[in-house]
Design an enzyme around this catalytic site. Structure first.
Site, PDB file in Angstrom:
ATOM      1  CG  HIS A 218      -2.072   0.838   1.307  1.00 60.26           C
ATOM      2  ND1 HIS A 218      -2.469   1.640   0.270  1.00 60.26           N
ATOM      3  CD2 HIS A 218      -2.969   1.091   2.318  1.00 60.26           C
ATOM      4  CE1 HIS A 218      -3.533   2.340   0.641  1.00 60.26           C
ATOM      5  NE2 HIS A 218      -3.858   2.027   1.881  1.00 60.26           N
ATOM      6  CG  HIS A 258      -4.200   0.630  -7.998  1.00 63.96           C
ATOM      7  ND1 HIS A 258      -5.535   0.525  -7.698  1.00 63.96           N
ATOM      8  CD2 HIS A 258      -3.673   1.517  -7.119  1.00 63.96           C
ATOM      9  CE1 HIS A 258      -5.797   1.329  -6.677  1.00 63.96           C
ATOM     10  NE2 HIS A 258      -4.690   1.938  -6.303  1.00 63.96           N
ATOM     11  CG  ASP A 314       3.039   4.534  -3.923  1.00 60.51           C
ATOM     12  OD1 ASP A 314       2.917   5.611  -3.330  1.00 60.51           O
ATOM     13  OD2 ASP A 314       2.416   3.505  -3.594  1.00 60.51           O
TER      14      ASP A 314
HETATM   15  N1  ACO Z   1       5.085  -6.140 -10.909  1.00 64.50           N
HETATM   16  C1  ACO Z   1       4.990  -7.288 -11.604  1.00 64.50           C
HETATM   17  N2  ACO Z   1       3.847  -8.030 -11.666  1.00 64.50           N
HETATM   18  C2  ACO Z   1       2.784  -7.564 -10.975  1.00 64.50           C
HETATM   19  C3  ACO Z   1       2.834  -6.367 -10.249  1.00 64.50           C
HETATM   20  C4  ACO Z   1       4.046  -5.649 -10.231  1.00 64.50           C
HETATM   21  N3  ACO Z   1       4.165  -4.522  -9.544  1.00 64.50           N
HETATM   22  N4  ACO Z   1       1.623  -6.160  -9.687  1.00 64.50           N
HETATM   23  C5  ACO Z   1       0.853  -7.177 -10.031  1.00 64.50           C
HETATM   24  N5  ACO Z   1       1.553  -8.040 -10.828  1.00 64.50           N
HETATM   25  C6  ACO Z   1       1.048  -9.278 -11.426  1.00 64.50           C
HETATM   26  C7  ACO Z   1       1.019 -10.392 -10.373  1.00 64.50           C
HETATM   27  O1  ACO Z   1       2.223 -11.097 -10.360  1.00 64.50           O
HETATM   28  C8  ACO Z   1      -0.160 -11.209 -10.834  1.00 64.50           C
HETATM   29  O2  ACO Z   1       0.273 -12.032 -11.894  1.00 64.50           O
HETATM   30  P1  ACO Z   1      -0.314 -13.560 -12.041  1.00 64.50           P
HETATM   31  O3  ACO Z   1      -1.792 -13.363 -12.258  1.00 64.50           O
HETATM   32  O4  ACO Z   1       0.421 -14.088 -13.223  1.00 64.50           O
HETATM   33  O5  ACO Z   1       0.010 -14.236 -10.734  1.00 64.50           O
HETATM   34  C9  ACO Z   1      -1.130 -10.180 -11.419  1.00 64.50           C
HETATM   35  O6  ACO Z   1      -0.318  -9.062 -11.794  1.00 64.50           O
HETATM   36  C10 ACO Z   1      -2.188  -9.708 -10.450  1.00 64.50           C
HETATM   37  O7  ACO Z   1      -1.579  -9.408  -9.200  1.00 64.50           O
HETATM   38  P2  ACO Z   1      -2.334  -9.441  -7.805  1.00 64.50           P
HETATM   39  O8  ACO Z   1      -1.302  -9.506  -6.722  1.00 64.50           O
HETATM   40  O9  ACO Z   1      -3.412 -10.454  -7.810  1.00 64.50           O
HETATM   41  O10 ACO Z   1      -3.022  -8.028  -7.828  1.00 64.50           O
HETATM   42  P3  ACO Z   1      -3.600  -7.285  -6.553  1.00 64.50           P
HETATM   43  O11 ACO Z   1      -4.728  -6.480  -7.047  1.00 64.50           O
HETATM   44  O12 ACO Z   1      -3.830  -8.192  -5.403  1.00 64.50           O
HETATM   45  O13 ACO Z   1      -2.332  -6.379  -6.158  1.00 64.50           O
HETATM   46  C11 ACO Z   1      -0.877  -4.606  -5.774  1.00 64.50           C
HETATM   47  C12 ACO Z   1      -2.260  -5.017  -6.276  1.00 64.50           C
HETATM   48  C13 ACO Z   1      -0.641  -5.137  -4.365  1.00 64.50           C
HETATM   49  C14 ACO Z   1      -0.811  -3.076  -5.732  1.00 64.50           C
HETATM   50  C15 ACO Z   1       0.204  -5.158  -6.729  1.00 64.50           C
HETATM   51  O14 ACO Z   1      -0.005  -4.661  -8.027  1.00 64.50           O
HETATM   52  C16 ACO Z   1       1.623  -4.883  -6.250  1.00 64.50           C
HETATM   53  O15 ACO Z   1       2.152  -5.644  -5.440  1.00 64.50           O
HETATM   54  N6  ACO Z   1       2.265  -3.777  -6.765  1.00 64.50           N
HETATM   55  C17 ACO Z   1       3.559  -3.392  -6.319  1.00 64.50           C
HETATM   56  C18 ACO Z   1       3.428  -2.586  -5.025  1.00 64.50           C
HETATM   57  C19 ACO Z   1       2.847  -1.224  -5.246  1.00 64.50           C
HETATM   58  O16 ACO Z   1       3.264  -0.479  -6.130  1.00 64.50           O
HETATM   59  N7  ACO Z   1       1.880  -0.855  -4.383  1.00 64.50           N
HETATM   60  C20 ACO Z   1       1.249   0.471  -4.407  1.00 64.50           C
HETATM   61  C21 ACO Z   1      -0.179   0.379  -4.799  1.00 64.50           C
HETATM   62  S1  ACO Z   1      -0.883   1.971  -4.957  1.00 64.50           S
HETATM   63  C22 ACO Z   1      -1.168   2.429  -3.359  1.00 64.50           C
HETATM   64  O17 ACO Z   1      -1.437   1.667  -2.488  1.00 64.50           O
HETATM   65  C23 ACO Z   1      -1.065   3.837  -3.093  1.00 64.50           C
END
Ligand code: ACO
Length: 377
Positions: A218, A258, A314
């Site tokens: 987050h 996201h 971010d």
């Molecule tokens: N880099 C690479 N792959 C990613 C990323 C990423 N940053 N984010 C998601 N994916 C991929 C996952 O590996 C997954 O792939 P799969 O289906 O082959 O397993 C798919 O996209 C979906 O990912 P989930 O984890 O199910 O998506 P969720 O909605 O739960 O996660 C989250 C959202 C936590 C923000 C995620 O995108 C992440 O970890 N991002 C990096 C951290 C980040 O930037 N957080 C800030 C969010 S904005 C905020 O809170 C202000």
């Protein structure tokens, strides 16, 4: 079937903000975020979130005065901050200060509308002072007294550095605060509402929210983005190679993806523009150049995999804050300061129309077991 991560579950109604994840749009109280970012200040957005309409000049002046009047930390809180370890996570500092503020408020448990409003102003005013005070104390410097005539953005930069920032820097900080002020039923807002839903107090609810925002999935992602930029910069590998290697080893590229946006986060677009201006003025475009290269290679890689993973807020905030001279580990605290009006506005809604938030779990454990005497287990 359990909704893992509550994805797609609507837990209540709100008039505060709306996100169109497919098209990358965000509105606060009816206004597009792009319009607000270009044409309003953080204080105007606070008013919008707390009152449902933008203020006229007189209303804005009054709110700005109220916020300025609440900025000074009481001596007990300042003494407490001085006693914290110098290597504490600034989010732990804010979490603890917020919780402690509740103990000094004789009306902490009064959730009436005027009291909620007073506490929203108090917390919005005090978190920037606490963040700046902690940063100065750990650097061996004395905290700088807030200045009443400065807005939140200008005053925060002043309290951090002990000198007034220039117009570009103040406006950049102000827009960053506007962009982070509110964002629907995100994890920290939900945590705040769950706490308020038990009819607990505002300080407890915001403490829950700060603890939730701290996580790297987050608000903590902005720190991880800067770690990543530094790692790439120092590694000698190209951003392209680094990203490919990271993805190949199952690592997530921070600042991308996201739960709701399946297009570029509109806040990232505004921050990218700000970054251009402030970095050109600072004569240091290294972080922006690196970010742009990462964005390009992530675009190619995600398109090849058919995934809708785009930059989130971010991604550019990390390099913008670095250029503003804000220490990396303060980034998430800056996010918390900015989000306080959004969290508290959600609390107004929660207390006004409360029902205990109490979902269920799908039980997947065993049944029918019998307790054996302890000697037989
Ligand atoms: N880099 C690479 N792959 C990613 C990323 C990423 N940053 N984010 C998601 N994916 C991929 C996952 O590996 C997954 O792939 P799969 O289906 O082959 O397993 C798919 O996209 C979906 O990912 P989930 O984890 O199910 O998506 P969720 O909605 O739960 O996660 C989250 C959202 C936590 C923000 C995620 O995108 C992440 O970890 N991002 C990096 C951290 C980040 O930037 N957080 C800030 C969010 S904005 C905020 O809170 C202000």
């Amino acid at each position: 079937m359990a909704a893992k991560g509550l994805e797609g579950v609507v837990v209540g109604q709100s008039r505060l903000s709306w996100i169109d994840g497919a098209n990358g749009e965000l509105i606060y109280g009816g206004y597009d975020i792009d319009d607000l970012a270009r044409n309003t200040t953080f204080e105007e957005v606070c008013y919008l979130l707390w009152n449902g309409a933008l203020p006229n000049q007189q209303q804005l002046d009054e709110l700005s005065r109220e916020i300025a009047a609440q900025r000074r930390l009481r001596p007990e809180i300042l003494e407490m901050i001085r006693a914290f370890p110098g290597d504490a996570d600034p989010m732990a500092v804010l979490r603890t200060v917020t919780s402690a503020l509740g103990m000094y408020d004789p009306n902490a448990d009064d959730n009436s509308e005027p009291e909620l409003r007073r506490k929203a102003i108090l917390l919005t005013a005090q978190l920037p002072t606490a963040t700046a005070a902690y940063d100065r104390i750990r650097r061996g410097l004395e905290p700088v007294e807030p200045r009443d005539e400065l807005g939140t953005a200008a005053n925060f930069l002043y309290m951090l550095n002990g000198e007034e920032a220039n117009e570009t820097r103040i406006r950049t900080m102000d827009v960053a605060l506007v962009l982070h002020a509110e964002h629907g039923m995100n994890a920290s807002t939900f945590a705040a509402r769950v706490t308020a839903g038990t009819l607990s107090d505002v300080y407890s609810a915001i403490t829950s929210a700060i603890g939730t925002l701290k996580g790297p999935s987050h608000g903590g992602a902005n720190v991880e983005v800067m770690n990543m930029l530094r790692e790439i910069d120092e590694s000698g590998t190209s951003p392209k190679e680094w990203v490919r290697e990271a993805l190949g080893s199952g690592r997530r590229v921070m600042g991308f993806g996201h739960r709701v946006y399946k297009a570029t986060d509109p806040r990232a677009t505004v921050l990218r523009e700000l970054a251009d201006k402030i970095m050109a003025e600072a004569g240091e475009t290294r972080w922006l150049d690196l970010s742009d290269q990462i964005r390009t290679v992530m675009g190619e890689e995600m398109e090849a995999k058919g995934k809708k993973i785009y930059p989130n807020v971010d991604f550019f905030s990390a390099s913008v804050y670095t250029t503003l001279g804000i220490e990396m580990d303060l980034f998430t605290a800056v996010f918390a300061m900015a989000r306080t009006p959004g969290w508290t506005a959600h609390l107004f809604e929660q207390y006004a129309n409360n029902r205990l938030i109490r979902p269920e779990a799908e039980y997947v454990g065993p049944r029918g077991l019998r307790v054996k005497p302890i000697a037989e287990r």
